[in-house]
Design an enzyme around this catalytic site. Structure first.
Site, PDB file in Angstrom:
ATOM      1  N   CYS A  81       2.239  43.482  28.933  1.00 43.23           N
ATOM      2  CA  CYS A  81       2.294  42.774  27.654  1.00 43.23           C
ATOM      3  C   CYS A  81       1.716  41.364  27.799  1.00 43.23           C
ATOM      4  O   CYS A  81       0.514  41.202  27.941  1.00 43.23           O
ATOM      5  CB  CYS A  81       3.723  42.791  27.103  1.00 43.23           C
ATOM      6  SG  CYS A  81       3.830  42.350  25.353  1.00 43.23           S
ATOM      7  N   HIS A 175       5.655  48.090  27.906  1.00 43.21           N
ATOM      8  CA  HIS A 175       6.677  47.748  28.901  1.00 43.21           C
ATOM      9  C   HIS A 175       7.247  49.030  29.509  1.00 43.21           C
ATOM     10  O   HIS A 175       8.202  49.588  28.973  1.00 43.21           O
ATOM     11  CB  HIS A 175       7.843  46.995  28.240  1.00 43.21           C
ATOM     12  CG  HIS A 175       7.498  45.655  27.687  1.00 43.21           C
ATOM     13  ND1 HIS A 175       7.696  44.492  28.395  1.00 43.21           N
ATOM     14  CD2 HIS A 175       6.991  45.281  26.488  1.00 43.21           C
ATOM     15  CE1 HIS A 175       7.324  43.462  27.655  1.00 43.21           C
ATOM     16  NE2 HIS A 175       6.887  43.914  26.493  1.00 43.21           N
ATOM     17  N   GLU A 177       8.960  49.108  32.171  1.00 40.03           N
ATOM     18  CA  GLU A 177      10.211  48.732  32.857  1.00 40.03           C
ATOM     19  C   GLU A 177      11.437  48.869  31.962  1.00 40.03           C
ATOM     20  O   GLU A 177      12.567  48.811  32.443  1.00 40.03           O
ATOM     21  CB  GLU A 177      10.104  47.296  33.401  1.00 40.03           C
ATOM     22  CG  GLU A 177      10.195  46.189  32.370  1.00 40.03           C
ATOM     23  CD  GLU A 177       8.916  45.954  31.576  1.00 40.03           C
ATOM     24  OE1 GLU A 177       8.923  45.065  30.714  1.00 40.03           O
ATOM     25  OE2 GLU A 177       7.908  46.675  31.805  1.00 40.03           O
TER      26      GLU A 177
END
EC number: 4.3.3.6
Length: 201
Positions: A81, A175, A177
């Site tokens: 990002c 993202h 994660e």
């Protein structure tokens, strides 16, 4: 023992989630805020957050030039990002005074998806990641307007480029994660592992 040490640039953004994802992908993960900490890692993740703020804080902490030097020197780096924006050689719509680290020959548009949809999830086929498509979380995400000849497009969503690799630099608009699926981090850990010289093992 071939466990790479990977830092997460801990100036702003979702640092903890990246530390967890890297550990799950069999790396030693640690926070990096200072040049001396940067010197001790085999690779670096630049997390999501606000790219203008990260740029300002990198200057404040004396990190911008060391970051550029390590990336130019071939240190593996992965940006998500805002981190993708930081790795772009050019931003289409930069804010005043906004600088990037560079490393990927691409032009990015900040907050591109955010104009249509503040945040959403989507499945993304990422080249180099086996199995099912990756679940991507897009939060006011950028997209890549164009890439140079050296950059490889790894994924697209809605007709826009959302994952790119150039040499040892990897970047995603989304993202990974935040989903509990650590395969993209696994791809990056493999990149770091492959980059380490036998003397450093």
């Amino acid at each position: 023992m071939n466990t790479p040490v990977i830092g997460v640039l801990a100036l702003q953004g979702d640092v903890r989630e990246h530390l967890i994802a890297l550990a799950a992908a069999d790396a030693v993960a640690r926070e990096v805020r200072r040049p001396e900490e940067l010197a001790e890692v085999d690779g670096l993740v630049i997390p999501g957050g606000e790219s203008t703020t990260i740029s300002k804080l990198a200057h404040l902490f004396g990190m911008m030039e060391p970051l550029r030097a390590r990336v130019r020197g071939g240190m593996p780096v992965y940006g998500t990002c805002a981190g993708m924006i930081m790795l772009a050689d050019k931003i289409l719509d930069p804010r005043s005074g906004q600088e990037t680290i560079g490393g990927i020959d691409m032009i990015v548009r900040r907050n591109a998806f955010g104009r249509q949809n503040e945040s959403f999830e989507a499945t993304v086929d990422v080249k180099g990641v086996g199995g099912d498509p990756v679940e991507g979380v897009f939060i006011r995400a950028p997209w890549v307007e164009s890439v140079g000849a050296e950059a490889e497009v790894l994924a697209e969503h809605g007709g826009h480029i959302v994952a790119v690799r150039q040499g040892n630099a990897l970047a995603t608009s989304f993202h990974p994660e935040l989903t509990g699926d650590h395969r993209v981090h696994g791809l990056f850990v493999d990149m770091v592992r492959a980059n380490r010289t036998p003397e450093s093992l």
